[in-house]
Design a protein around this motif. Structure first.
Motif, PDB file in Angstrom:
ATOM      1  N   VAL A  35       0.871  -1.182   0.000  1.00 56.29           N
ATOM      2  CA  VAL A  35       0.000   0.000   0.000  1.00 56.29           C
ATOM      3  C   VAL A  35       0.902   1.224   0.000  1.00 56.29           C
ATOM      4  O   VAL A  35       1.604   1.492   0.987  1.00 56.29           O
ATOM      5  N   THR A  72      -8.755   4.769  -0.448  1.00 60.19           N
ATOM      6  CA  THR A  72      -8.708   4.304   0.949  1.00 60.19           C
ATOM      7  C   THR A  72      -8.956   5.447   1.935  1.00 60.19           C
ATOM      8  O   THR A  72      -9.031   5.216   3.137  1.00 60.19           O
ATOM      9  N   HIS A  96     -14.623   2.426   4.397  1.00 58.16           N
ATOM     10  CA  HIS A  96     -15.032   1.273   3.587  1.00 58.16           C
ATOM     11  C   HIS A  96     -14.894  -0.031   4.370  1.00 58.16           C
ATOM     12  O   HIS A  96     -14.193  -0.097   5.381  1.00 58.16           O
ATOM     13  N   LEU A 142      -2.187  -4.977   8.432  1.00 55.46           N
ATOM     14  CA  LEU A 142      -1.304  -3.949   7.862  1.00 55.46           C
ATOM     15  C   LEU A 142      -0.076  -3.832   8.757  1.00 55.46           C
ATOM     16  O   LEU A 142      -0.217  -3.802   9.994  1.00 55.46           O
ATOM     17  N   THR A 169      -4.525   5.497  10.371  1.00 59.20           N
ATOM     18  CA  THR A 169      -5.653   4.671   9.921  1.00 59.20           C
ATOM     19  C   THR A 169      -6.705   4.674  11.019  1.00 59.20           C
ATOM     20  O   THR A 169      -6.373   4.502  12.199  1.00 59.20           O
ATOM     21  N   HIS A 175     -13.036   1.027   7.902  1.00 55.76           N
ATOM     22  CA  HIS A 175     -11.736   1.653   8.088  1.00 55.76           C
ATOM     23  C   HIS A 175     -11.477   2.683   6.990  1.00 55.76           C
ATOM     24  O   HIS A 175     -12.115   2.648   5.936  1.00 55.76           O
ATOM     25  N   ALA A 217      -7.960   5.490   5.674  1.00 54.40           N
ATOM     26  CA  ALA A 217      -6.669   6.146   5.950  1.00 54.40           C
ATOM     27  C   ALA A 217      -6.914   7.644   5.944  1.00 54.40           C
ATOM     28  O   ALA A 217      -7.710   8.140   5.132  1.00 54.40           O
ATOM     29  N   TYR A 241      -2.807  11.380   2.882  1.00 51.05           N
ATOM     30  CA  TYR A 241      -1.369  11.650   2.855  1.00 51.05           C
ATOM     31  C   TYR A 241      -1.011  11.873   1.388  1.00 51.05           C
ATOM     32  O   TYR A 241      -1.704  11.384   0.488  1.00 51.05           O
ATOM     33  N   ARG A 271       5.231   6.838   2.909  1.00 53.75           N
ATOM     34  CA  ARG A 271       4.415   5.854   3.645  1.00 53.75           C
ATOM     35  C   ARG A 271       4.302   4.557   2.859  1.00 53.75           C
ATOM     36  O   ARG A 271       3.919   4.544   1.684  1.00 53.75           O
ATOM     37  N   MET A 286       2.842   0.563   3.588  1.00 56.07           N
ATOM     38  CA  MET A 286       2.225  -0.447   4.455  1.00 56.07           C
ATOM     39  C   MET A 286       2.207  -1.763   3.690  1.00 56.07           C
ATOM     40  O   MET A 286       1.936  -1.781   2.487  1.00 56.07           O
ATOM     41  N   ARG A 305       0.148  -5.109   3.306  1.00 54.56           N
ATOM     42  CA  ARG A 305      -1.206  -5.577   3.635  1.00 54.56           C
ATOM     43  C   ARG A 305      -1.356  -7.050   3.265  1.00 54.56           C
ATOM     44  O   ARG A 305      -0.858  -7.497   2.239  1.00 54.56           O
TER      45      ARG A 305
HETATM   46  C1  SIN Z   1      -6.674  -0.022   3.206  1.00 54.79           C
HETATM   47  O1  SIN Z   1      -7.734   0.571   3.167  1.00 54.79           O
HETATM   48  O2  SIN Z   1      -6.573  -1.201   2.899  1.00 54.79           O
HETATM   49  C2  SIN Z   1      -5.405   0.696   3.614  1.00 54.79           C
HETATM   50  C3  SIN Z   1      -5.588   1.583   4.788  1.00 54.79           C
HETATM   51  C4  SIN Z   1      -4.343   2.383   5.067  1.00 54.79           C
HETATM   52  O3  SIN Z   1      -3.488   2.536   4.208  1.00 54.79           O
HETATM   53  O4  SIN Z   1      -4.241   2.905   6.181  1.00 54.79           O
END
Ligand code: SIN
Length: 279
Positions: free
Chosen positions: A81, A97, A101, A119, A131, A254, A256, A259, A265, A267, A269
């Protein structure tokens, strides 16, 4: 340090301490405890766990089958991500994101939504990039008894188009055509889980309530989203490198916090397939 699970906020979240990467994979009783805590708390936080990508995949395999589709990362099962287009050809889509969702509410072939997602932070943003997680069980519990009765029979159409219009409010005809190529899904507003618990199935992809006047439907969905994402129902994770978070996708929305494109950044996943249909 002994293994402990400590509640973060009243409605959602718990921090797991006293466990290293090996215990997450090898110890059956710890995996069972984590699984129960995930169901009851929605989000589990492991600060500074420093999971290797292969260990993250092995941990997730303890919970079910994994999504191994292209993840822009050398380790199968890991999805990178990032908004850095030099690291992922999907960087542009990460803007999606930024809106609340639940993964898998508009499936291609009617598959149930994903069971859980992990994550891990490899690099954090200079600004934004937290997040947030909101418990959809707590959102249901916060309804009045009258509302619970009134909403029991409502059904909601979910679409990719509804969520993408928030990202691209002025789409090209080609974009709209692409979004509409994905099937829409009609789900109950109140998801009665196998456990007997009930959750409110909301999010940016909730387009309208079936059979309700369009303005009335939008006003009700917006009001329910406002209430479901009030501060006291949300856990906001401010990432440090090495943190890992797992959430129960079936009972948690959730998003984000924004940014910038090109941000460092990153992540990693991992997505665990679901086995519980929405009903
Ligand atoms: C996601 O929605 O899968 C990613 C969330 C994130 O990047 O914080």
């Amino acid at each position: 340090m002994t293994f402990a699970i400590t509640q973060t906020t009243k409605a959602i979240g718990a921090e797991v301490t006293g466990i290293g990467p090996d215990g997450l994979i090898d110890d059956d009783s710890i995996v069972a405890t984590i699984s129960d805590a995930l169901e009851s708390r929605g989000v589990l936080i492991f600060r500074g766990l420093d999971l290797e990508p292969e260990t993250q995949v092995a941990f997730c395999q303890r919970f079910g089958g994994l999504d191994y589709s292209e993840g822009h990362h050398p380790v199968p099962g890991i999805y990178r991500v990032t908004r850095d287009a030099t690291k992922s050809s999907a960087a542009e889509y990460m803007k999606g994101t930024f809106h609340w969702h639940i993964d898998g509410c508009t499936p291609l072939h009617g598959e149930p939504p994903q069971k859980a997602t992990v994550l891990s932070a490899r690099a954090v943003a200079d600004s934004g990039g937290d997040t947030e997680f909101a418990s959809t069980y707590a959102a249901y519990e916060a309804l009045t008894e009258d509302e619970k009765e009134q909403f029991a029979s409502l059904r909601v159409l979910h679409s990719l188009e509804a969520s993408q219009r928030l990202v691209y409010p002025d789409p090209t005809p080609e974009q709209v055509k692409g979004w509409r190529a994905r099937p829409t899904s009609v789900h109950p507003l109140v998801w009665t889980h196998r456990s007997g618990r009930k959750s409110l199935l909301l999010s940016a992809h909730a387009d309208h309530i079936v059979g309700m006047d369009a303005n009335e439907s939008r006003a009700l969905l917006d009001e329910l989203m406002d209430r479901a994402t009030k501060h006291d129902l949300v856990y906001r994770h401010q990432w440090s490198v090495g943190d890992t978070v797992i959430w129960d996708n079936t009972g948690v929305m959730h998003r984000a916090s924004p940014y910038p494109a090109g941000s460092p950044r990153e992540m990693l996943r991992t997505t665990i397939f679901g086995n519980e249909p929405i009903q």
